[in-house]
Motif scaffolding. Structure first.
Motif, PDB file in Angstrom:
ATOM      1  N   UNK A   1      17.132  -2.434   2.481  1.00  0.00           N
ATOM      2  CA  UNK A   1      18.054  -2.043   1.422  1.00  0.00           C
ATOM      3  C   UNK A   1      17.842  -2.944   0.211  1.00  0.00           C
ATOM      4  N   UNK A   2      17.622  -2.329  -0.943  1.00  0.00           N
ATOM      5  CA  UNK A   2      17.410  -3.058  -2.191  1.00  0.00           C
ATOM      6  C   UNK A   2      18.280  -2.419  -3.261  1.00  0.00           C
ATOM      7  N   UNK A   3      19.194  -3.212  -3.843  1.00  0.00           N
ATOM      8  CA  UNK A   3      20.153  -2.688  -4.820  1.00  0.00           C
ATOM      9  C   UNK A   3      20.907  -1.480  -4.255  1.00  0.00           C
ATOM     10  N   UNK A   4      21.322  -1.621  -3.013  1.00  0.00           N
ATOM     11  CA  UNK A   4      22.126  -0.597  -2.325  1.00  0.00           C
ATOM     12  C   UNK A   4      21.362   0.699  -2.062  1.00  0.00           C
ATOM     13  N   UNK A   5      20.043   0.667  -2.177  1.00  0.00           N
ATOM     14  CA  UNK A   5      19.241   1.858  -1.894  1.00  0.00           C
ATOM     15  C   UNK A   5      18.125   1.500  -0.928  1.00  0.00           C
ATOM     16  N   UNK A   6      17.803   2.405  -0.014  1.00  0.00           N
ATOM     17  CA  UNK A   6      16.687   2.114   0.896  1.00  0.00           C
ATOM     18  C   UNK A   6      15.352   2.190   0.170  1.00  0.00           C
ATOM     19  N   UNK A   7      14.448   1.297   0.514  1.00  0.00           N
ATOM     20  CA  UNK A   7      13.078   1.372   0.038  1.00  0.00           C
ATOM     21  C   UNK A   7      12.158   0.959   1.186  1.00  0.00           C
ATOM     22  N   UNK A   8      10.924   1.398   1.111  1.00  0.00           N
ATOM     23  CA  UNK A   8       9.962   1.134   2.178  1.00  0.00           C
ATOM     24  C   UNK A   8       8.993   0.049   1.729  1.00  0.00           C
ATOM     25  N   UNK A   9       8.853  -0.973   2.522  1.00  0.00           N
ATOM     26  CA  UNK A   9       7.796  -1.967   2.331  1.00  0.00           C
ATOM     27  C   UNK A   9       6.624  -1.536   3.215  1.00  0.00           C
ATOM     28  N   UNK A  10       5.552  -1.125   2.587  1.00  0.00           N
ATOM     29  CA  UNK A  10       4.427  -0.515   3.301  1.00  0.00           C
ATOM     30  C   UNK A  10       3.572  -1.593   3.965  1.00  0.00           C
ATOM     31  N   UNK A  11       3.273  -1.365   5.226  1.00  0.00           N
ATOM     32  CA  UNK A  11       2.378  -2.252   5.973  1.00  0.00           C
ATOM     33  C   UNK A  11       1.000  -1.632   6.144  1.00  0.00           C
ATOM     34  N   UNK A  12       0.961  -0.338   6.434  1.00  0.00           N
ATOM     35  CA  UNK A  12      -0.308   0.382   6.562  1.00  0.00           C
ATOM     36  C   UNK A  12      -0.149   1.764   5.955  1.00  0.00           C
ATOM     37  N   UNK A  13      -1.230   2.259   5.338  1.00  0.00           N
ATOM     38  CA  UNK A  13      -1.162   3.589   4.733  1.00  0.00           C
ATOM     39  C   UNK A  13      -2.585   4.139   4.647  1.00  0.00           C
ATOM     40  N   UNK A  14      -2.714   5.432   4.910  1.00  0.00           N
ATOM     41  CA  UNK A  14      -4.030   6.076   4.790  1.00  0.00           C
ATOM     42  C   UNK A  14      -3.856   7.524   4.364  1.00  0.00           C
ATOM     43  N   UNK A  15      -4.906   8.068   3.802  1.00  0.00           N
ATOM     44  CA  UNK A  15      -4.925   9.475   3.386  1.00  0.00           C
ATOM     45  C   UNK A  15      -5.092  10.362   4.611  1.00  0.00           C
TER      46      UNK A  15
ATOM     47  N   UNK B   1      15.417   9.480   7.901  1.00  0.00           N
ATOM     48  CA  UNK B   1      14.978   8.106   8.103  1.00  0.00           C
ATOM     49  C   UNK B   1      16.173   7.186   8.348  1.00  0.00           C
ATOM     50  N   UNK B   2      16.002   6.176   9.210  1.00  0.00           N
ATOM     51  CA  UNK B   2      17.082   5.209   9.398  1.00  0.00           C
ATOM     52  C   UNK B   2      17.282   4.376   8.135  1.00  0.00           C
ATOM     53  N   UNK B   3      18.422   3.769   7.994  1.00  0.00           N
ATOM     54  CA  UNK B   3      18.708   2.947   6.822  1.00  0.00           C
ATOM     55  C   UNK B   3      17.844   1.681   6.804  1.00  0.00           C
ATOM     56  N   UNK B   4      17.492   1.189   7.970  1.00  0.00           N
ATOM     57  CA  UNK B   4      16.687  -0.021   8.053  1.00  0.00           C
ATOM     58  C   UNK B   4      15.808   0.056   9.303  1.00  0.00           C
ATOM     59  N   UNK B   5      14.702  -0.707   9.280  1.00  0.00           N
ATOM     60  CA  UNK B   5      13.861  -0.804  10.460  1.00  0.00           C
ATOM     61  C   UNK B   5      12.452  -0.277  10.271  1.00  0.00           C
ATOM     62  N   UNK B   6      11.638  -0.381  11.337  1.00  0.00           N
ATOM     63  CA  UNK B   6      10.246   0.059  11.296  1.00  0.00           C
ATOM     64  C   UNK B   6      10.163   1.580  11.432  1.00  0.00           C
ATOM     65  N   UNK B   7       9.289   2.189  10.646  1.00  0.00           N
ATOM     66  CA  UNK B   7       9.117   3.649  10.689  1.00  0.00           C
ATOM     67  C   UNK B   7       7.643   3.996  10.473  1.00  0.00           C
ATOM     68  N   UNK B   8       7.263   5.160  10.986  1.00  0.00           N
ATOM     69  CA  UNK B   8       5.943   5.743  10.728  1.00  0.00           C
ATOM     70  C   UNK B   8       6.153   7.234  10.460  1.00  0.00           C
ATOM     71  N   UNK B   9       5.575   7.749   9.362  1.00  0.00           N
ATOM     72  CA  UNK B   9       5.761   9.157   9.036  1.00  0.00           C
ATOM     73  C   UNK B   9       4.708   9.596   8.020  1.00  0.00           C
ATOM     74  N   UNK B  10       4.595  10.903   7.833  1.00  0.00           N
ATOM     75  CA  UNK B  10       3.714  11.478   6.816  1.00  0.00           C
ATOM     76  C   UNK B  10       4.533  11.797   5.569  1.00  0.00           C
ATOM     77  N   UNK B  11       3.903  11.626   4.398  1.00  0.00           N
ATOM     78  CA  UNK B  11       4.627  11.870   3.150  1.00  0.00           C
ATOM     79  C   UNK B  11       3.662  12.284   2.045  1.00  0.00           C
ATOM     80  N   UNK B  12       4.204  12.934   1.036  1.00  0.00           N
ATOM     81  CA  UNK B  12       3.481  13.297  -0.169  1.00  0.00           C
ATOM     82  C   UNK B  12       3.611  12.160  -1.179  1.00  0.00           C
ATOM     83  N   UNK B  13       2.495  11.762  -1.793  1.00  0.00           N
ATOM     84  CA  UNK B  13       2.528  10.736  -2.832  1.00  0.00           C
ATOM     85  C   UNK B  13       2.862  11.403  -4.163  1.00  0.00           C
ATOM     86  N   UNK B  14       4.088  11.226  -4.618  1.00  0.00           N
ATOM     87  CA  UNK B  14       4.539  11.863  -5.854  1.00  0.00           C
ATOM     88  C   UNK B  14       4.309  10.974  -7.075  1.00  0.00           C
TER      89      UNK B  14
END
Length: 332
Positions: free
Chosen positions: A78-92, A11-24
Motif C-alpha cells: 500500500x502506497x498513499x492508501x493505494x495498492x501498487x505492485x513492486x515487480x520482482x520478475x516479468x516477461x513477455x 488481487x489481495x491488498x498486500x502480499x506476493x502475487x503472480x498473474x498475467x497483465x496488459x502493459x498499458x
C-alpha cells in the motif's frame, strides 16, 4: 496456455502475487536520489494497477513493449492508501499463452470466420472490375490482418477488437435484405460501399489493445485514409471505368450522411443514401443494446446517453426481445 492468475479486481491488498497483465503504460522515471525506476500501468478487463521495477529498470524495459501481455511476479504493498505492485520478475507472453478477452473487449465472433464471410460477399459481386478491386483489397495482408483486429470506434459503437469487421459484415448482411425489398438498387455498389466505407479505421484506430486514435488517424481521419487505400488498389486495375471509380469514392466520402457529421458530400444516389442509413442503423443498434446490457437488472431506464441525447427504456419485454438473437453468427 499459461494460467491467467489473479484478475486485477481480485488481487489481495498486500502480499506476493503472480498473474498475467496488459502493459498499458511503460516509462523510465528519475529517482529522487538519482538513477531510474521503471513505471508500469498494468491492466486487464477488470481494472488497472500501478507497478514499479526498482532493480535493473533499463534491462527490464527492454524485455517487452507497451501493449503487450506480460507475466509478472511481485509484491503488492500500500502506497498513499493505494495498492501498487513492486515487480520482482516479468516477461513477455507469447500469443499461445493467453486469451485476448481476458485483457480487452473483443468481438464474440471468430475473426477468421468474419474475414471469410467478408471475402464471400466480395466474391459474390457481379461486376468483374468492382469484384477485382474488392478482392485485391481483402487479399492484401496489410489490410486483412489489421481488419480482423481493429475496433469500429473508441466510445460510440463496436468499441472492441474485431468490432470493425463485425460492423462491416453486418452491413453487408443488411444490404442483402434491403436489395430484396428494393431490387432497383445496385447490389454490387452497396456491398462495395459496405466493405470500403470504414476501411480507413484500420489505420485511424489501429489494433492496440488499449483502444485509441493513432497519430495518422488524428491528422487525416478514416475517410481520407480509406480513399488512399482505394486509390492504391484501383491503380492495379487501370481499365476500371472512371464512372465506377467515382461511384466508389463517393460511397466513402458520403457515408456519414451529413456534412456536420463528417461527410465530405451528401449522399447523392440511392445506394449512397442506403449505405448511410445502414451504417447508422448498425452502429446505433449495437450501441443501444450495449447500453441496455450494461444497465443493472431490474432497472427500467438506462443512464442518460449523451451521444444518443436520451435515456433508453429497458423494461423486461425490451430486454427479452434484445436477447433473442444475441449469439447470432455472421455469414455470407
Amino acid at each position: 496456455m499459461a494460467d491467467k492468475g489473479f484478475f486485477i479486481e481480485r488481487l489481495p491488498r498486500e502480499g506476493k502475487v503472480t498473474f498475467l497483465a496488459l502493459v498499458k503504460e511503460k516509462e523510465l522515471r528519475s529517482k529522487r536520489n538519482g538513477g531510474f525506476y521503471l513505471h508500469l500501468l498494468l491492466g486487464d478487463r477488470t481494472g488497472e494497477l500501478d507497478a514499479k521495477v526498482w532493480d535493473k529498470p533499463e534491462q527490464t524495459a527492454a524485455l517487452f513493449e507497451r501493449d503487450e501481455i506480460v507475466k509478472v511476479r511481485g509484491v503488492i504493498e500500500i502506497y498513499h492508501d493505494r495498492p501498487q505492485l513492486v515487480v520482482k520478475r516479468i516477461r513477455r507472453c507469447e500469443a499461445s499463452e493467453f486469451q485476448e478477452a481476458d485483457f480487452c473487449p473483443v468481438s464474440k465472433h471468430p475473426p477468421e470466420e468474419m474475414l471469410s464471410a467478408l471475402r464471400g460477399f466480395a466474391q459474390s459481386v457481379v461486376d468483374p472490375a468492382v469484384r477485382a478491386v474488392l478482392q485485391s483489397i481483402l487479399g492484401d495482408p496489410g489490410i486483412s490482418e489489421p481488419l480482423k483486429l481493429a475496433p469500429a470506434g473508441v466510445r460510440l459503437h463496436h468499441t472492441y477488437r474485431g468490432g470493425l469487421i463485425e460492423h462491416v459484415v453486418s452491413i453487408c448482411q443488411a444490404a442483402e435484405l434491403v436489395v430484396r425489398r428494393y431490387p432497383r438498387l445496385n447490389r454490387d455498389w452497396l456491398i462495395a460501399g459496405a466493405i470500403l466505407h470504414d476501411l480507413g479505421k484500420i489505420e485511424e484506430l489501429g489494433t492496440s489493445r488499449r483502444l485509441g486514435y493513432t497519430t495518422r488517424g488524428q491528422l487525416l481521419g478514416h475517410v481520407a485514409i480509406g480513399l488512399g487505400i482505394l486509390e492504391k488498389h484501383l491503380g492495379r486495375f487501370p481499365d476500371v471505368l472512371p464512372e465506377i471509380r467515382t461511384i466508389l469514392q463517393h460511397l466513402i466520402i458520403s457515408h456519414h450522411g451529413e456534412v456536420e457529421k463528417g461527410a465530405l458530400r451528401l449522399p447523392m444516389f440511392p445506394e449512397a443514401i442506403v449505405l448511410h442509413y445502414l451504417d447508422e442503423l448498425d452502429a446505433r443498434l449495437e450501441q443501444t443494446w450495449r447500453i441496455i446490457d450494461q444497465t443493472p437488472a431490474g432497472e427500467e431506464w438506462t443512464a442518460y446517453a449523451p451521444s444518443l441525447e436520451r435515456q433508453l427504456y429497458c423494461g423486461p419485454l425490451v430486454r427479452a426481445a434484445a436477447s433473442v438473437a444475441k449469439d447470432g453468427k455472421p455469414s455470407a
